[in-house]
Enzyme design. Structure first.
Site, PDB file in Angstrom:
ATOM      1  N   ARG A 108       0.797  -1.216   0.000  1.00 24.49           N
ATOM      2  CA  ARG A 108       0.000   0.000   0.000  1.00 24.49           C
ATOM      3  C   ARG A 108       0.834   1.273   0.000  1.00 24.49           C
ATOM      4  O   ARG A 108       1.909   1.336   0.598  1.00 24.49           O
ATOM      5  CB  ARG A 108      -0.936   0.010   1.222  1.00 24.49           C
ATOM      6  CG  ARG A 108      -1.991  -1.086   1.176  1.00 24.49           C
ATOM      7  CD  ARG A 108      -2.743  -1.201   2.476  1.00 24.49           C
ATOM      8  NE  ARG A 108      -3.840  -2.177   2.375  1.00 24.49           N
ATOM      9  CZ  ARG A 108      -3.701  -3.479   2.584  1.00 24.49           C
ATOM     10  NH1 ARG A 108      -2.516  -3.972   2.930  1.00 24.49           N
ATOM     11  NH2 ARG A 108      -4.728  -4.290   2.457  1.00 24.49           N
ATOM     12  N   HIS A 133      -1.040  -2.483  -4.406  1.00 23.48           N
ATOM     13  CA  HIS A 133      -0.398  -3.209  -5.514  1.00 23.48           C
ATOM     14  C   HIS A 133      -0.428  -2.406  -6.816  1.00 23.48           C
ATOM     15  O   HIS A 133      -0.525  -2.975  -7.912  1.00 23.48           O
ATOM     16  CB  HIS A 133      -1.017  -4.583  -5.710  1.00 23.48           C
ATOM     17  CG  HIS A 133      -0.901  -5.484  -4.517  1.00 23.48           C
ATOM     18  ND1 HIS A 133       0.171  -5.444  -3.656  1.00 23.48           N
ATOM     19  CD2 HIS A 133      -1.736  -6.456  -4.041  1.00 23.48           C
ATOM     20  CE1 HIS A 133       0.012  -6.353  -2.699  1.00 23.48           C
ATOM     21  NE2 HIS A 133      -1.136  -6.963  -2.903  1.00 23.48           N
ATOM     22  N   HIS A 208       3.207 -13.032  -4.610  1.00 23.72           N
ATOM     23  CA  HIS A 208       2.037 -13.158  -3.736  1.00 23.72           C
ATOM     24  C   HIS A 208       1.516 -14.599  -3.714  1.00 23.72           C
ATOM     25  O   HIS A 208       0.293 -14.822  -3.766  1.00 23.72           O
ATOM     26  CB  HIS A 208       0.949 -12.201  -4.201  1.00 23.72           C
ATOM     27  CG  HIS A 208       0.015 -11.747  -3.126  1.00 23.72           C
ATOM     28  ND1 HIS A 208      -0.839 -12.608  -2.465  1.00 23.72           N
ATOM     29  CD2 HIS A 208      -0.217 -10.524  -2.584  1.00 23.72           C
ATOM     30  CE1 HIS A 208      -1.563 -11.931  -1.583  1.00 23.72           C
ATOM     31  NE2 HIS A 208      -1.197 -10.664  -1.633  1.00 23.72           N
ATOM     32  N   ASP A 281      -2.475  -9.136   8.404  1.00 25.87           N
ATOM     33  CA  ASP A 281      -2.115  -8.508   7.134  1.00 25.87           C
ATOM     34  C   ASP A 281      -1.166  -7.366   7.470  1.00 25.87           C
ATOM     35  O   ASP A 281      -1.489  -6.190   7.304  1.00 25.87           O
ATOM     36  CB  ASP A 281      -3.346  -8.018   6.384  1.00 25.87           C
ATOM     37  CG  ASP A 281      -3.030  -7.583   4.953  1.00 25.87           C
ATOM     38  OD1 ASP A 281      -1.886  -7.810   4.511  1.00 25.87           O
ATOM     39  OD2 ASP A 281      -3.916  -7.015   4.288  1.00 25.87           O
ATOM     40  N   GLU A 347       5.356 -12.386   1.934  1.00 27.32           N
ATOM     41  CA  GLU A 347       5.841 -11.533   0.849  1.00 27.32           C
ATOM     42  C   GLU A 347       7.065 -10.729   1.288  1.00 27.32           C
ATOM     43  O   GLU A 347       6.936  -9.733   2.012  1.00 27.32           O
ATOM     44  CB  GLU A 347       4.737 -10.582   0.412  1.00 27.32           C
ATOM     45  CG  GLU A 347       3.427 -11.259   0.051  1.00 27.32           C
ATOM     46  CD  GLU A 347       2.252 -10.294   0.095  1.00 27.32           C
ATOM     47  OE1 GLU A 347       2.347  -9.211  -0.529  1.00 27.32           O
ATOM     48  OE2 GLU A 347       1.257 -10.604   0.780  1.00 27.32           O
TER      49      GLU A 347
END
Length: 389
Positions: A108, A133, A208, A281, A347
């Site tokens: 982000r 992304h 991802h 996340d 990631e």
């Protein structure tokens, strides 16, 4: 010193992992085929890599994505352990970044805006008021070109390239990106991302893949164990943008240093960060700066099958995502509808929103420089049980 001792203890029990069970074939191979046709008539290619020792991976040119990766369990039984869509129509109808290359800037950017050399650039907003992304047509949604395939006794590989023009999704500079996937005879999947530019720009490319070490159709991953050797993580605001604080993981749900089931604390009461993301996340701080040094990023294990995944990279941050937004609408490679927590993503990358947060370092890439993200996933099996935290 305490952190170093923890890592040494972690490595002490990690090395009990056994080599993957040998199979009859020992010859590596690369096979090319077609995966489908885009609405505009362009063909989507697929490349199958076989390391000759039980690992087989399929890479498609849409998003330079790993669509499947078959690995044996402790008894030698292979199964696909990454999430992917059943066909091209599903990839286009319900894009989920399954196995995809994401960029130009993964993760982000606050308000989709950043300033470089006094000029402010605006990206499309794809996650509320923020950019995620890099916009609606990021690297995960474009067709990459296969420029080379090779195989020898050491493994099988495919090289893909994408040229993003100046101004693409609002980013400055023509960016030439390359992704090299190598499935080694040593049972490692290596991804080498590089990029060059003709103007100053920002870059943050990663992969991802959603992992489910029990098999992509086996249900949720909450019983699978995860270790992240990081003392700090990046808390986020209500829009999932890092607040700028480096927070200690001690006594929080974000402490994975000793290893624990993914689901152990995912619903812990009193953790507002988990409520914001509906699970995990977030970005864990492996180092404060990217360089050429490879670092241990994570270790994951499925106790039931014995499959073990170990991740190394040269990046400073690790985004761990527990597939909080899968809701049964996406149809997987075996026809299974992927539900909540059906996989997990690890990631390696720069920290989210780095262009707007000087304390996070720099995402700048200049002409004459080469961006690199080197990612190594090592596969093994074990009969050992990890110690309790």
């Amino acid at each position: 010193m305490k952190r170093a001792n923890r890592i040494r203890r972690w490595l002490g029990w990690a090395v009990v992992a056994l080599p993957l069970t040998a199979v009859a074939s020992t010859a590596t191979s690369v096979t090319r085929g077609d995966f489908g046709t885009m609405p505009d008539g362009r063909k989507v290619g697929e490349v199958t890599l076989d390391n000759g020792h039980g690992l087989v991976a399929q890479v498609i040119t849409l998003g330079a994505a790993v669509r499947s990766l078959s690995a044996p369990d402790r008894d030698g039984k292979p199964v696909n352990i990454v999430l992917g869509s059943i066909d091209l129509a599903e990839y286009l109808a319900r894009p989920q970044c399954f196995g995809a290359t994401v960029g130009r800037y993964a993760n982000r950017i606050a308000k989709g805006r950043f300033t470089l050399d006094g000029h402010t650039y605006q990206l499309p907003l794809t996650d509320g008021v923020n950019s995620l992304h890099s916009g609606p047509i990021g690297f995960d949604k474009v067709l990459w070109t296969v420029v080379d395939t090779t195989h020898d006794a050491n493994g099988a590989s495919v090289t893909l390239r994408y040229v993003s023009p100046d101004g693409d999704m609002g980013f400055p500079g023509k960016l030439t990106a390359t992704a090299v996937y190598t499935l080694g005879a040593d049972n490692r999947l290596t991804i080498d991302y590089t990029a060059t530019t003709d103007k100053p720009t920002i870059v943050n490319i990663t992969n991802h893949i959603y992992w489910n070490l029990a098999g992509e159709a086996s249900g949720n991953v909450l019983d699978q164990r995860l270790t992240i050797p990081a003392d700090t993580y990046l808390p986020v605001d209500a829009g999932a943008i890092p607040t700028g604080k480096f927070a200690d993981v001690t006594s929080t749900a974000f402490d994975f240093r000793q290893g624990k089931p993914i689901g152990q604390d995912i619903h812990r009461n009193g953790e507002p960060q988990l409520l914001i993301a509906h699970g995990y996340d977030h970005n864990w701080v492996i180092s404060r700066h990217p360089d050429n040094k490879m670092r241990l990023m994570a270790r994951a294990e499925d106790p039931a099958s014995g499959r073990v995944l170990t991740l190394h990279s040269n990046q400073p941050g690790l985004q761990f995502y527990s597939a909080n937004h899968l809701n049964g609408t996406s149809i997987g490679t075996s026809g299974t509808h992927y539900q909540h927590n059906a996989g997990f993503a690890l990631e390696p990358e720069l920290f989210p929103d780095t262009p707007n947060q000087p304390a996070f370092g720099s995402a700048r890439l200049m002409p004459g420089q080469t961006y690199r993200n080197h990612i190594v996933y090592a596969f093994s099996t074990t009969d050992a049980v990890a110690p309790s935290p």
